[in-house]
Write a protein that holds these residues in place. Sequence first.
Motif, PDB file in Angstrom:
ATOM      1  N   LEU A  94       0.810  -1.214   0.000  1.00  9.90           N
ATOM      2  CA  LEU A  94       0.000   0.000   0.000  1.00  9.90           C
ATOM      3  C   LEU A  94       0.848   1.271   0.000  1.00  9.90           C
ATOM      4  O   LEU A  94       0.309   2.374   0.073  1.00  9.90           O
ATOM      5  CB  LEU A  94      -0.926   0.014   1.213  1.00  9.90           C
ATOM      6  CG  LEU A  94      -1.963  -1.114   1.290  1.00  9.90           C
ATOM      7  CD1 LEU A  94      -2.842  -0.937   2.515  1.00  9.90           C
ATOM      8  CD2 LEU A  94      -2.801  -1.171   0.023  1.00  9.90           C
ATOM      9  N   SER A  95       2.169   1.123  -0.083  1.00  4.37           N
ATOM     10  CA  SER A  95       3.040   2.298  -0.087  1.00  4.37           C
ATOM     11  C   SER A  95       3.403   2.746  -1.495  1.00  4.37           C
ATOM     12  O   SER A  95       4.219   3.654  -1.663  1.00  4.37           O
ATOM     13  CB  SER A  95       4.321   2.001   0.702  1.00  4.37           C
ATOM     14  OG  SER A  95       5.107   1.015   0.050  1.00  4.37           O
ATOM     15  N   VAL A  96       2.792   2.135  -2.512  1.00  2.00           N
ATOM     16  CA  VAL A  96       3.161   2.411  -3.901  1.00  2.00           C
ATOM     17  C   VAL A  96       2.988   3.878  -4.251  1.00  2.00           C
ATOM     18  O   VAL A  96       3.897   4.517  -4.807  1.00  2.00           O
ATOM     19  CB  VAL A  96       2.322   1.529  -4.856  1.00  2.00           C
ATOM     20  CG1 VAL A  96       2.511   1.975  -6.302  1.00  2.00           C
ATOM     21  CG2 VAL A  96       2.716   0.067  -4.702  1.00  2.00           C
ATOM     22  N   GLY A  97       1.820   4.447  -3.958  1.00  2.00           N
ATOM     23  CA  GLY A  97       1.575   5.842  -4.309  1.00  2.00           C
ATOM     24  C   GLY A  97       2.547   6.788  -3.633  1.00  2.00           C
ATOM     25  O   GLY A  97       3.061   7.722  -4.260  1.00  2.00           O
ATOM     26  N   SER A  98       2.821   6.544  -2.362  1.00  2.00           N
ATOM     27  CA  SER A  98       3.774   7.392  -1.640  1.00  2.00           C
ATOM     28  C   SER A  98       5.186   7.220  -2.186  1.00  2.00           C
ATOM     29  O   SER A  98       5.964   8.184  -2.236  1.00  2.00           O
ATOM     30  CB  SER A  98       3.748   7.050  -0.149  1.00  2.00           C
ATOM     31  OG  SER A  98       2.479   7.300   0.408  1.00  2.00           O
ATOM     32  N   MET A  99       5.522   6.003  -2.613  1.00  2.00           N
ATOM     33  CA  MET A  99       6.837   5.757  -3.202  1.00  2.00           C
ATOM     34  C   MET A  99       7.006   6.542  -4.501  1.00  2.00           C
ATOM     35  O   MET A  99       8.114   6.986  -4.828  1.00  2.00           O
ATOM     36  CB  MET A  99       7.028   4.263  -3.459  1.00  2.00           C
ATOM     37  CG  MET A  99       8.388   3.879  -4.000  1.00  2.00           C
ATOM     38  SD  MET A  99       9.711   4.058  -2.791  1.00  2.00           S
ATOM     39  CE  MET A  99       9.424   2.599  -1.780  1.00  2.00           C
ATOM     40  N   ILE A 100       5.926   6.715  -5.253  1.00  2.00           N
ATOM     41  CA  ILE A 100       5.999   7.484  -6.495  1.00  2.00           C
ATOM     42  C   ILE A 100       6.356   8.940  -6.200  1.00  2.00           C
ATOM     43  O   ILE A 100       7.259   9.513  -6.825  1.00  2.00           O
ATOM     44  CB  ILE A 100       4.664   7.389  -7.256  1.00  2.00           C
ATOM     45  CG1 ILE A 100       4.460   5.969  -7.784  1.00  2.00           C
ATOM     46  CG2 ILE A 100       4.625   8.397  -8.402  1.00  2.00           C
ATOM     47  CD1 ILE A 100       3.086   5.720  -8.352  1.00  2.00           C
ATOM     48  N   GLY A 101       5.641   9.542  -5.257  1.00  2.00           N
ATOM     49  CA  GLY A 101       5.956  10.919  -4.893  1.00  2.00           C
ATOM     50  C   GLY A 101       7.361  11.056  -4.326  1.00  2.00           C
ATOM     51  O   GLY A 101       8.101  11.995  -4.664  1.00  2.00           O
ATOM     52  N   PHE A 102       7.756  10.106  -3.475  1.00  2.00           N
ATOM     53  CA  PHE A 102       9.078  10.140  -2.854  1.00  2.00           C
ATOM     54  C   PHE A 102      10.169   9.921  -3.900  1.00  2.00           C
ATOM     55  O   PHE A 102      11.213  10.576  -3.875  1.00  2.00           O
ATOM     56  CB  PHE A 102       9.144   9.067  -1.766  1.00  2.00           C
ATOM     57  CG  PHE A 102      10.355   9.163  -0.876  1.00  2.00           C
ATOM     58  CD1 PHE A 102      10.612  10.309  -0.150  1.00  2.00           C
ATOM     59  CD2 PHE A 102      11.235   8.101  -0.769  1.00  2.00           C
ATOM     60  CE1 PHE A 102      11.732  10.400   0.678  1.00  2.00           C
ATOM     61  CE2 PHE A 102      12.337   8.171   0.056  1.00  2.00           C
ATOM     62  CZ  PHE A 102      12.596   9.324   0.781  1.00  2.00           C
ATOM     63  N   GLY A 103       9.926   8.992  -4.841  1.00  2.00           N
ATOM     64  CA  GLY A 103      10.912   8.725  -5.890  1.00  2.00           C
ATOM     65  C   GLY A 103      11.143   9.943  -6.774  1.00  2.00           C
ATOM     66  O   GLY A 103      12.279  10.215  -7.194  1.00  2.00           O
ATOM     67  N   GLY A 104      10.075  10.682  -7.066  1.00  2.00           N
ATOM     68  CA  GLY A 104      10.252  11.902  -7.850  1.00  2.00           C
ATOM     69  C   GLY A 104      11.107  12.923  -7.133  1.00  2.00           C
ATOM     70  O   GLY A 104      11.940  13.601  -7.755  1.00  2.00           O
ATOM     71  N   MET A 105      10.922  13.042  -5.824  1.00  2.00           N
ATOM     72  CA  MET A 105      11.738  13.958  -5.037  1.00  2.00           C
ATOM     73  C   MET A 105      13.199  13.504  -4.982  1.00  2.00           C
ATOM     74  O   MET A 105      14.128  14.329  -5.033  1.00  2.00           O
ATOM     75  CB  MET A 105      11.184  14.076  -3.621  1.00  2.00           C
ATOM     76  CG  MET A 105       9.881  14.838  -3.533  1.00  2.00           C
ATOM     77  SD  MET A 105      10.099  16.536  -4.087  1.00  2.00           S
ATOM     78  CE  MET A 105       8.417  17.125  -4.025  1.00  2.00           C
ATOM     79  N   LEU A 106      13.404  12.192  -4.881  1.00  2.00           N
ATOM     80  CA  LEU A 106      14.771  11.662  -4.856  1.00  2.00           C
ATOM     81  C   LEU A 106      15.509  11.945  -6.158  1.00  2.00           C
ATOM     82  O   LEU A 106      16.740  12.059  -6.172  1.00  2.00           O
ATOM     83  CB  LEU A 106      14.732  10.152  -4.612  1.00  2.00           C
ATOM     84  CG  LEU A 106      14.280   9.682  -3.229  1.00  2.00           C
ATOM     85  CD1 LEU A 106      14.166   8.167  -3.200  1.00  2.00           C
ATOM     86  CD2 LEU A 106      15.245  10.157  -2.153  1.00  2.00           C
TER      87      LEU A 106
END
Length: 385
Positions: A94-106
């Motif tokens: 369930l962390s997929v959506g948050s990982m997308i936002g975090f990955g863009g920031m990374l």
Amino acid sequence: MIATSMNQHAMKPASTVLDDDRVREVSLARRLMSRPEFGALAGAVLVFMIFGLSAGGSGMFSAEGIVNWSTVAAYLGVLAVGAALLMIAGEFDLSVGSMIGFGGMLLAIPALYWGWPIWLSALFAFGVALSLGWLNGWLVVRTGLPSFIVTLAFFFILRGLSLAVSVIFTGKTILSTNGDLVLRDMIANDPLVSLLFHGYTLTWLFDALAHAGLLAARDDGTALAIGLPKVVLWWLALTGVGAFVLSRTRVGNWIQAVGGDANAAKNVGIPVARVKIGLFMLMAFCSTVFAILQVADAGSAAADRGLQKEFEAIIAAVIGGCLLTGGYGSVVGAAFGALIFGMVQIGIGYTSIDNNWYRVFLGLMLLIAVIFNNYVRKRFALGKR
């Protein structure tokens, strides 16, 4: 001898021959319906027919229209590959959506504010994401907690980190400068990152078809549809690899065995922990691919990107034949589930139907898919007619 055999066959009662035909027909029907992707394929055909009748003359099936809805389907399809394999192994992320936002920031923060080359920022994003995927899987295996709880915790942790880290380093939550030109240019000018994530491919083929009068053309003679977006290639590649691994390799057998009964799989020597951790890492990889493709397309990163994508990926996998209980499913079916999403989301805009019905349709598709998959599993996969 051949004549004797033919005579014997001719002497068989008509009812026996008919029974043999019925057995063959039933066997074919059983084989088709026992395939986990059958329901998604049937659903995709139905959606094609519906929009073909209601929006066929509106440009939905022109080259530009096909590129539009296939792009939406491809973005979700990238996530659906990881979600399907993880669900077949009996787990959720369930962390997929948050990982997308975090990955863009990374990707964006090191490139825009730390002076890193964009290729190094991309490697950094993948490295951190894979580490977080490993941590997700390790916690699930080590603690025995349901993946629903562990990844739900990371859903909040990563979303909060995306907001907090971006504010600490940049003072804002949407990262772009000079009208999105700097970040987009950095990606476009890097040979490796541009090749993998930016722009379109097969542009020459689209232009050739436009010159031949087979596609709509601009005033300068180039195709109105620029080409095939890179995300579509990622979708096809990941789906192909995932389907091959699941159906043709020992690892695929391990994934299905782990989802069927993890204890039994462990007792016969299958590395259950490694399989589950590897699949959580794969899900993190797919999420980061999505994030970088999105940043390359938009030219900006935002901390709130990826909202509800975890649920859409799970729905696509369920429509594609994955059982919520694990042990059964199809990567190809998940691809068809993503295709249905893309067609409906974009196709409604080509009709007079209110866009608010989009979510209603997806909910109904999910409910029908769950009921149908359970029916198939019980009646056919378990040997019942």
